[in-house]
Design a protein around this motif. Structure first.
Motif, PDB file in Angstrom:
ATOM      1  N   LYS A 135      91.963  23.127  13.421  1.00 14.48           N
ATOM      2  CA  LYS A 135      90.699  22.419  13.664  1.00 14.48           C
ATOM      3  C   LYS A 135      90.797  21.574  14.928  1.00 14.48           C
ATOM      4  O   LYS A 135      89.890  21.589  15.764  1.00 14.48           O
ATOM      5  N   HIS A 136      91.880  20.832  15.077  1.00 14.12           N
ATOM      6  CA  HIS A 136      92.032  19.949  16.230  1.00 14.12           C
ATOM      7  C   HIS A 136      92.139  20.741  17.531  1.00 14.12           C
ATOM      8  O   HIS A 136      91.594  20.314  18.556  1.00 14.12           O
ATOM      9  N   SER A 137      92.829  21.885  17.500  1.00 17.41           N
ATOM     10  CA  SER A 137      92.902  22.689  18.729  1.00 17.41           C
ATOM     11  C   SER A 137      91.523  23.223  19.097  1.00 17.41           C
ATOM     12  O   SER A 137      91.196  23.338  20.287  1.00 17.41           O
ATOM     13  N   GLY A 138      90.686  23.506  18.083  1.00 12.79           N
ATOM     14  CA  GLY A 138      89.311  23.926  18.359  1.00 12.79           C
ATOM     15  C   GLY A 138      88.478  22.812  18.964  1.00 12.79           C
ATOM     16  O   GLY A 138      87.658  23.038  19.865  1.00 12.79           O
ATOM     17  N   MET A 139      88.664  21.590  18.477  1.00 15.91           N
ATOM     18  CA  MET A 139      87.960  20.442  19.060  1.00 15.91           C
ATOM     19  C   MET A 139      88.395  20.221  20.501  1.00 15.91           C
ATOM     20  O   MET A 139      87.562  19.945  21.381  1.00 15.91           O
ATOM     21  N   LEU A 140      89.699  20.350  20.747  1.00 14.66           N
ATOM     22  CA  LEU A 140      90.192  20.231  22.114  1.00 14.66           C
ATOM     23  C   LEU A 140      89.600  21.320  23.014  1.00 14.66           C
ATOM     24  O   LEU A 140      89.258  21.051  24.174  1.00 14.66           O
ATOM     25  N   ALA A 141      89.456  22.521  22.472  1.00 15.00           N
ATOM     26  CA  ALA A 141      88.906  23.624  23.269  1.00 15.00           C
ATOM     27  C   ALA A 141      87.495  23.314  23.739  1.00 15.00           C
ATOM     28  O   ALA A 141      87.143  23.583  24.896  1.00 15.00           O
ATOM     29  N   THR A 142      86.671  22.733  22.846  1.00 16.69           N
ATOM     30  CA  THR A 142      85.298  22.411  23.259  1.00 16.69           C
ATOM     31  C   THR A 142      85.302  21.320  24.316  1.00 16.69           C
ATOM     32  O   THR A 142      84.519  21.370  25.273  1.00 16.69           O
ATOM     33  N   ALA A 143      86.170  20.324  24.162  1.00 15.94           N
ATOM     34  CA  ALA A 143      86.232  19.242  25.142  1.00 15.94           C
ATOM     35  C   ALA A 143      86.681  19.762  26.504  1.00 15.94           C
ATOM     36  O   ALA A 143      86.089  19.421  27.542  1.00 15.94           O
ATOM     37  N   VAL A 144      87.713  20.607  26.521  1.00 23.37           N
ATOM     38  CA  VAL A 144      88.216  21.147  27.782  1.00 23.37           C
ATOM     39  C   VAL A 144      87.156  22.031  28.437  1.00 23.37           C
ATOM     40  O   VAL A 144      86.898  21.945  29.650  1.00 23.37           O
ATOM     41  N   HIS A 145      86.520  22.885  27.643  1.00 30.49           N
ATOM     42  CA  HIS A 145      85.506  23.794  28.188  1.00 30.49           C
ATOM     43  C   HIS A 145      84.333  23.028  28.786  1.00 30.49           C
ATOM     44  O   HIS A 145      83.789  23.423  29.827  1.00 30.49           O
ATOM     45  N   LYS A 146      83.943  21.934  28.119  1.00 24.83           N
ATOM     46  CA  LYS A 146      82.806  21.129  28.598  1.00 24.83           C
ATOM     47  C   LYS A 146      83.222  20.080  29.629  1.00 24.83           C
ATOM     48  O   LYS A 146      82.404  19.276  30.060  1.00 24.83           O
ATOM     49  N   LYS A 147      84.502  20.094  29.997  1.00 24.48           N
ATOM     50  CA  LYS A 147      85.041  19.135  30.975  1.00 24.48           C
ATOM     51  C   LYS A 147      84.830  17.688  30.515  1.00 24.48           C
ATOM     52  O   LYS A 147      84.481  16.807  31.306  1.00 24.48           O
ATOM     53  N   GLU A 148      85.075  17.461  29.236  1.00 19.18           N
ATOM     54  CA  GLU A 148      84.985  16.128  28.644  1.00 19.18           C
ATOM     55  C   GLU A 148      86.391  15.558  28.464  1.00 19.18           C
ATOM     56  O   GLU A 148      87.382  16.303  28.520  1.00 19.18           O
ATOM     57  N   ASP A 149      86.465  14.272  28.229  1.00 18.41           N
ATOM     58  CA  ASP A 149      87.768  13.628  28.066  1.00 18.41           C
ATOM     59  C   ASP A 149      88.472  14.168  26.823  1.00 18.41           C
ATOM     60  O   ASP A 149      87.991  13.987  25.701  1.00 18.41           O
ATOM     61  N   ALA A 150      89.600  14.816  27.031  1.00 19.19           N
ATOM     62  CA  ALA A 150      90.337  15.410  25.908  1.00 19.19           C
ATOM     63  C   ALA A 150      91.128  14.369  25.130  1.00 19.19           C
ATOM     64  O   ALA A 150      91.433  14.584  23.952  1.00 19.19           O
ATOM     65  N   ALA A 151      91.445  13.259  25.766  1.00 21.03           N
ATOM     66  CA  ALA A 151      92.287  12.261  25.114  1.00 21.03           C
ATOM     67  C   ALA A 151      91.551  11.495  24.017  1.00 21.03           C
ATOM     68  O   ALA A 151      92.184  10.910  23.141  1.00 21.03           O
TER      69      ALA A 151
END
Length: 335
Positions: A135-151
């Motif tokens: 689940k968390h890797s999926g949340m990170l994927a959306t953040a990275v794809h949308k160029k949002e803060d991953a941290a």
């Protein structure tokens, strides 16, 4: 008053559990209930299929070449087996992130063989062993794809979490300003809603066409098909969700939640089931689930034989001898 789940030691009732159950069709009609179908509940990990919707909706799943097995893993409370961990690491590699980016914390995996291998090697568990790392890797994927803060992806006001809230509102038909939030075991927001609305979400996950906006229907079909095609990714060896979906071979989508929650979607019927054991006793929830399926007419002699240890769960002593059983003792109320 006799309780709906009874725990026997030998021939004698030693303990018992109360239940709340809602059975809802895809139109939102309550069909059957037990206890309080309106009970405000944190479905916990049962919401993971809906938390995965933005992963597909944003285009992140396609951008990072998610396989159906990867999508199923994003809905998982996995056992931390080798293939689960390797899949999470594969996703992180595509995101050009390391395991340290996962903010799910860690715990002893359900797969004890993996844990024993770690101990023999003198190592400790890491975040990929967490049952929520998919689940968390999926949340990170959306953040990275949308160029949002991953941290800060797990913060309640982060766009990742706001998109999830919007999806739950739309699919479960419960206004977001009434969805109370707290913190899940893995550190991300968790959502409270009436049990019957969780059941409605699963009715739509099972059969979304014509019941939600078309783009949601396409996504929910894709998520359900991934979970059913790869049930081993959703749970793991000897896990209820995995064994149930395998046994019913495309007819059921299933996802457990912490504190004894179980949500099930009946694909052909377009019916959703949500179960909450009042005291959080996990030993009761699988037995309750099988009894609900039986009372809804889904009992099959061959399937129930395969799943017999969930129909009446054995109580074992330290020698692994069966010295009692957990039995269902309730009748659903037809609405």
């Amino acid at each position: 008053m006799t309780k709906p789940i009874l725990v026997y030691r030998g021939e004698y009732v030693e303990s018992s559990h109360n239940l709340h159950i809602a059975v809802v069709n895809k139109e939102g009609k309550l069909l059957y209930s037990y206890g309080n179908p309106e009970r405000l509940t944190f479905p916990r990990s049962s919401m993971k299929p809906f938390q995965a919707v933005p992963l597909v909706e944003t285009g992140a799943a396609d951008a990072f070449d998610y396989r159906p097995a990867d999508l199923a893993l994003s809905c998982a409370s996995h056992s931390g087996e080798n293939y689960h961990r390797e899949a999470v690491l594969g996703i992180l590699e595509k995101l050009e992130l390391t395991e340290e980016a996962l903010q799910c914390g860690t715990h002893t995996p359900w797969d004890l063989q993996s844990y024993k291998q770690l101990l023999r090697a003198g190592k400790d568990v890491t975040p990929i062993f967490s049952n929520c790392s998919g689940k968390h890797s999926g949340m990170l994927a959306t953040a990275v794809h949308k160029k949002e803060d991953a941290a800060s992806y797990r913060e309640v006001e982060h766009p990742v979490q706001q998109r999830i809230l919007t999806c739950i509102e739309a699919i479960c038909e419960y206004p977001k300003d009434r969805i109370q939030r707290s913190v899940d075991g893995c550190g991300v927001p968790v959502h409270q809603l009436p049990l019957k609305n969780a059941a409605l979400g699963y009715a739509k996950l099972a059969h979304p066409d014509g019941m939600v906006e078309q783009h949601y229907a396409i996504i929910l079909n894709r998520i359900r098909e991934a979970m059913i095609a790869h049930p081993e990714m959703v749970g793991g060896t000897g896990r209820f969700d995995t064994d149930l979906m395998k046994a019913y071979n495309g007819r059921i989508v299933s996802k457990a939640g912490a504190e004894a929650v179980q949500c099930i979607g009946l694909v052909e019927e377009g019916v959703g089931i949500a179960i909450k054991v009042e005291d959080g006793g996990t030993r009761a929830v699988n037995v309750a689930s099988m009894e609900v399926l039986k009372q809804l007419g889904l009992e099959d002699e061959q399937i129930f034989s395969v799943l017999k240890n969930y129909v009446t769960a054995p109580v074992l002593n330290a020698r692994k001898e069966t010295i009692g059983v957990v039995k269902a003792n309730f009748v659903l109320n037809k609405v």
